[in-house]
Design a protein around this motif. Structure first.
Motif, mmCIF file in Angstrom:
data_model
loop_
_atom_site.group_PDB
_atom_site.id
_atom_site.type_symbol
_atom_site.label_atom_id
_atom_site.label_comp_id
_atom_site.label_asym_id
_atom_site.label_seq_id
_atom_site.Cartn_x
_atom_site.Cartn_y
_atom_site.Cartn_z
ATOM 1 N N ARG A 48 0.867 -1.150 -0.048
ATOM 2 C CA ARG A 48 0.197 -0.137 -0.059
ATOM 3 C C ARG A 48 0.997 1.362 0.033
ATOM 4 O O ARG A 48 1.656 1.383 0.927
ATOM 5 N N PHE A 49 0.809 1.952 -0.848
ATOM 6 C CA PHE A 49 1.824 3.047 -1.121
ATOM 7 C C PHE A 49 0.852 4.518 -1.445
ATOM 8 O O PHE A 49 0.156 4.373 -2.309
ATOM 9 N N LYS A 50 1.202 5.606 -0.840
ATOM 10 C CA LYS A 50 0.665 6.854 -1.315
ATOM 11 C C LYS A 50 1.791 7.741 -1.521
ATOM 12 O O LYS A 50 2.693 7.945 -0.676
ATOM 13 N N LEU A 51 1.664 8.329 -2.764
ATOM 14 C CA LEU A 51 2.890 9.376 -2.941
ATOM 15 C C LEU A 51 2.478 10.580 -3.768
ATOM 16 O O LEU A 51 1.676 10.312 -4.747
ATOM 17 N N ASP A 52 2.806 11.577 -3.299
ATOM 18 C CA ASP A 52 2.521 12.735 -4.072
ATOM 19 C C ASP A 52 3.584 13.730 -4.541
ATOM 20 O O ASP A 52 4.436 14.024 -3.721
ATOM 21 N N LYS A 53 3.658 13.694 -5.837
ATOM 22 C CA LYS A 53 4.890 14.500 -6.398
ATOM 23 C C LYS A 53 4.548 15.466 -6.866
ATOM 24 O O LYS A 53 4.934 15.816 -8.107
ATOM 25 N N GLY A 54 3.664 16.179 -6.322
ATOM 26 C CA GLY A 54 3.369 17.306 -7.560
ATOM 27 C C GLY A 54 2.391 17.104 -8.594
ATOM 28 O O GLY A 54 1.104 16.778 -8.356
ATOM 29 N N ASP A 55 2.948 17.069 -9.629
ATOM 30 C CA ASP A 55 2.070 16.516 -10.860
ATOM 31 C C ASP A 55 1.932 15.175 -11.063
ATOM 32 O O ASP A 55 0.983 14.670 -12.012
ATOM 33 N N PHE A 56 2.327 14.435 -10.168
ATOM 34 C CA PHE A 56 2.122 12.997 -10.109
ATOM 35 C C PHE A 56 1.770 12.269 -8.897
ATOM 36 O O PHE A 56 2.524 12.617 -7.580
ATOM 37 N N ARG A 57 0.805 11.419 -8.968
ATOM 38 C CA ARG A 57 0.375 10.835 -7.590
ATOM 39 C C ARG A 57 0.270 9.525 -7.716
ATOM 40 O O ARG A 57 -0.043 8.891 -8.786
ATOM 41 N N LEU A 58 0.707 8.531 -6.806
ATOM 42 C CA LEU A 58 0.625 7.279 -6.714
ATOM 43 C C LEU A 58 -0.356 6.799 -5.467
ATOM 44 O O LEU A 58 -0.040 7.315 -4.633
ATOM 45 N N ASP A 59 -1.328 6.290 -5.971
ATOM 46 C CA ASP A 59 -1.989 5.678 -4.517
ATOM 47 C C ASP A 59 -2.551 4.225 -5.118
ATOM 48 O O ASP A 59 -3.384 3.891 -5.902
ATOM 49 N N VAL A 60 -1.813 3.153 -4.367
ATOM 50 C CA VAL A 60 -1.938 1.795 -4.741
ATOM 51 C C VAL A 60 -1.989 0.794 -3.547
ATOM 52 O O VAL A 60 -1.842 1.435 -2.544
ATOM 53 N N ASP A 61 -2.935 0.097 -3.753
ATOM 54 C CA ASP A 61 -3.269 -0.882 -2.676
ATOM 55 C C ASP A 61 -3.600 -2.304 -3.382
ATOM 56 O O ASP A 61 -4.323 -2.674 -3.897
ATOM 57 N N LEU A 62 -2.379 -3.160 -3.158
ATOM 58 C CA LEU A 62 -2.287 -4.224 -4.080
ATOM 59 C C LEU A 62 -1.669 -5.530 -3.400
ATOM 60 O O LEU A 62 -1.129 -5.461 -2.460
ATOM 61 N N THR A 63 -2.218 -6.727 -3.779
ATOM 62 C CA THR A 63 -1.848 -7.890 -3.076
ATOM 63 C C THR A 63 -1.462 -8.845 -4.381
ATOM 64 O O THR A 63 -2.743 -8.970 -5.426
ATOM 65 N N ILE A 64 -0.503 -9.273 -4.575
ATOM 66 C CA ILE A 64 -0.213 -10.076 -5.612
ATOM 67 C C ILE A 64 0.425 -11.400 -5.147
ATOM 68 O O ILE A 64 1.209 -11.247 -4.089
ATOM 69 N N PRO A 65 0.503 -12.381 -5.876
ATOM 70 C CA PRO A 65 1.050 -13.528 -5.620
ATOM 71 C C PRO A 65 2.518 -13.583 -5.543
ATOM 72 O O PRO A 65 3.164 -12.864 -6.307
ATOM 73 N N ALA A 66 3.226 -13.945 -4.742
ATOM 74 C CA ALA A 66 4.928 -14.140 -4.562
ATOM 75 C C ALA A 66 5.185 -15.145 -5.099
ATOM 76 O O ALA A 66 5.935 -16.213 -4.571
ATOM 77 N N SER A 67 4.789 -15.469 -6.315
ATOM 78 C CA SER A 67 5.185 -16.443 -7.067
ATOM 79 C C SER A 67 5.110 -16.174 -8.693
ATOM 80 O O SER A 67 4.069 -15.566 -9.094
#
Lengths: 226, 355
Positions: free
Chosen positions: B6-25
């Motif tokens: 889960r990451f939230k990042l605000d770099k001014g003109d760019f935002r990242l907002d993810v909540d992710l579960t993926i297999p570790a394989s």
């Protein structure tokens, strides 16, 4: 050729340049690294201070150092009250003056070299298990090698040619603070042109050889890196 | 085992907002247009990008939460950057050994020789990076990342800087790596082709957000996602080599919905393969056509239909639960009376064998 006091002056000059260069590399490397990496908004202030000796008349710098390090100055007074002697007119005083005076010639090439590396190789090293210190020594320093060479030679050569600062803070004490550039001045004052010629030519040759080394080696580095 | 991020990042003109579960394989691909945040997400997983209030748990171990941030050099990752970023001051061997030497002996699960062999760089060891071609450099970078015996391999468009021929040179190494090492891979890409060829799991990103995540075959054929509406919409089919016909030089590939016949390939019987069937190459008929040159015909059920532009439709088909796509004109669909639930026959004009 050289008389005994000339040889002494030459030895003092080389020792001064050597010690100064060594101290500058030790102090200048972390400073240059910080200047290259930091995002501090007032960084330019420090950069301006480091660059100051480039434009300041050496006598001005020497004057302030004399005032600071002399018996009446804050540092000199402190030294005296602690039972030492003031740093003005000593070899140590010369070293302090030279370190400040030659600072930009060491810090700027190093800063440029570190900036040229960029973040990527250090990030790569981090993903390859290298700690910050490890990254610095195993990646940053070797990649900045041309910068270190330039910094060392410029710092050394610039200290060799110092006159104003040395005269102000070191006086002209043969055997202790008399360096070649001042010895030359003395010879000219005393109309001893032959001695002045020998010393001048010696310094000219030494400086030229050192710069030749820098440019020659850095050219080879560039070819290798291209 | 899974990766939770889960990451939230605000770099001014760019935002990242993810909540992710993926297999570790297997191979998980982060797919999206440039600037969608896929590289930033990968960097955040490696710890190269610091997000406040981020959370990251990989295979049971927390790498980042509100109390801790494991620094990048203590995370068991291998990272392959977009440009190979080899160290210019050491030779190829030095580059590959750099991380390996920093591992404790017990952590060295992949030997140097294995990393070198899997990447095919054995003949380059004495060379300096600047003398290598782009493809060779990227293979050295892959060997270098493998040599740290990573618990997870992060690859940021490792093929993007290469021309098509160089890509073809590297893909087989990635595939053999996938087959031989049981290391989960997160692979950033903007190329559906690479994804179809490599990825088991697919995460679609757009403008810093995840729009969908799931098994690759499923994701490629979901009509609510942009992939199935594109000009290159395609289905991915996992099949097994069933046999060869030496007389006509053909190979038979079976999947649960039927049998594909392709030009003969030197493949062992029983080997799993991936097939790509492009929607444009699939036509539909109401009856099983007997008088046609097309060999690959399957009975299918229409699952869903979506319009593409003003004249075309994408039809999602199920061949015994395996999804396929067909691109037809709106007019043909009306003439044939295509509708959800109808049983038709899909004719695949061409099939690409991926691996």
């Amino acid at each position: 050729m050289f008389n005994e006091s000339d040889l002494t002056a030459l030895a003092i000059t080389l020792k001064l340049a050597g010690v100064t260069t060594l101290i500058l590399l030790l102090l200048g490397t972390p400073l240059a690294w910080w200047l290259a990496r930091s995002h501090w908004r007032f960084k330019f202030l420090l950069e301006a201070i480091v660059a100051l000796p480039l434009v300041l008349p050496p006598t001005v710098l020497g004057f302030y150092l004399l005032v600071t390090l002399g018996p009446q100055g804050p540092v000199g007074g402190l030294m005296e009250s602690l039972g030492g002697r003031p740093l003005a007119f000593t070899f140590t005083g010369l070293v302090i003056g030279s370190v400040i005076y030659s600072m930009p010639f060491v810090v700027q090439p190093l800063q440029n070299a570190f900036e040229a590396i960029g973040h990527r190789p250090l990030e790569v090293a981090a993903t390859l298990r290298a700690s910050a210190l490890d990254r610095f020594f195993s990646v940053a320093v070797p990649l900045a090698r041309p910068g270190f060479l330039t910094a060392a030679v410029l710092g050394f050569a610039h200290t060799l040619g110092e006159f104003g600062v040395v005269l102000m803070i070191g006086g002209n004490i043969p055997g202790e603070t008399q360096v070649v550039s001042i010895a030359i001045y003395d010879h000219v004052e005393g109309m001893e042109y032959t001695h002045a010629h020998w010393l001048s030519a010696g310094l000219l040759l030494l400086s030229f050889l050192m710069l030749l080394t820098v440019y020659g080696l850095n050219r080879r580095f560039r070819i290798v890196q291209a | 085992m899974s990766i939770e991020a889960r990451f939230k990042l605000d770099k001014g003109d760019f935002r990242l907002d993810v909540d992710l579960t993926i297999p570790a394989s297997g191979i998980t691909s982060l797919l999206g247009p440039s600037g969608c945040g896929k590289t930033t997400l990968l960097r955040a997983i490696a710890g190269l990008e610091q997000c406040q209030n981020g959370y990251l748990k990989v295979a049971g171990r927390v790498w980042q939460d509100s109390d801790q941030f494991v620094p990048p050099h203590q995370r068991p990752v291998g990272y392959v950057f977009q440009e190979s970023s080899l160290f210019a001051h050491i030779d190829v061997r030095g580059n590959i050994e750099y991380g390996y030497k920093r591992l404790a002996k017990a952590e060295r699960k992949i030997s140097l020789d294995k990393a070198i062999e899997l990447s095919g760089v054995g003949h380059l060891l004495q060379r300096k990076p600047e003398t290598l071609s782009g493809g060779e450099r990227q293979r050295v970078a892959i060997a270098r990342a493998l040599a740290v015996s990573p618990g997870i391999l992060l690859m940021d468009e490792p093929l993007a800087a290469l021309d098509p021929a160089r890509k073809q040179e590297i893909l087989p190494y990635l595939e053999s790596m996938h087959d031989e090492l049981d290391i989960p891979v997160i692979y950033v890409s903007h190329s559906t082709d690479e994804v179809a060829r490599l990825a088991d799991h697919l995460v679609l990103l757009e403008e810093g957000r995840i729009i969908a995540s799931g098994a690759t075959g499923e994701m490629l054929t979901r009509l609510d996602l942009p992939l199935a509406k594109g000009e290159d919409a395609e289905a991915l089919i996992k099949a097994v080599v069933a046999g060869h016909d030496d007389e006509y030089a053909l190979t038979y590939l079976d999947f649960s919905g039927g049998r594909f016949t392709v030009s003969q390939k030197p493949l062992e019987i029983g080997k799993p393969v991936r097939l790509r069937v492009v929607a444009r190459d699939v036509s539909l008929t109401l009856e099983h056509q007997a008088d046609t040159s097309i060999l690959n015909i399957f009975p299918v059920i229409i699952d869903e239909i979506t319009p593409v532009g003003s004249s075309q439709l994408t039809v999602r088909l199920l061949a015994n639960d395996v999804p396929l796509l067909s691109r037809v004109t709106r007019k043909s669909a009306a003439l044939l009376g295509l509708e959800k639930g109808k049983q038709v026959f899909a004719q695949a004009k061409s099939v690409a064998l991926l691996a």
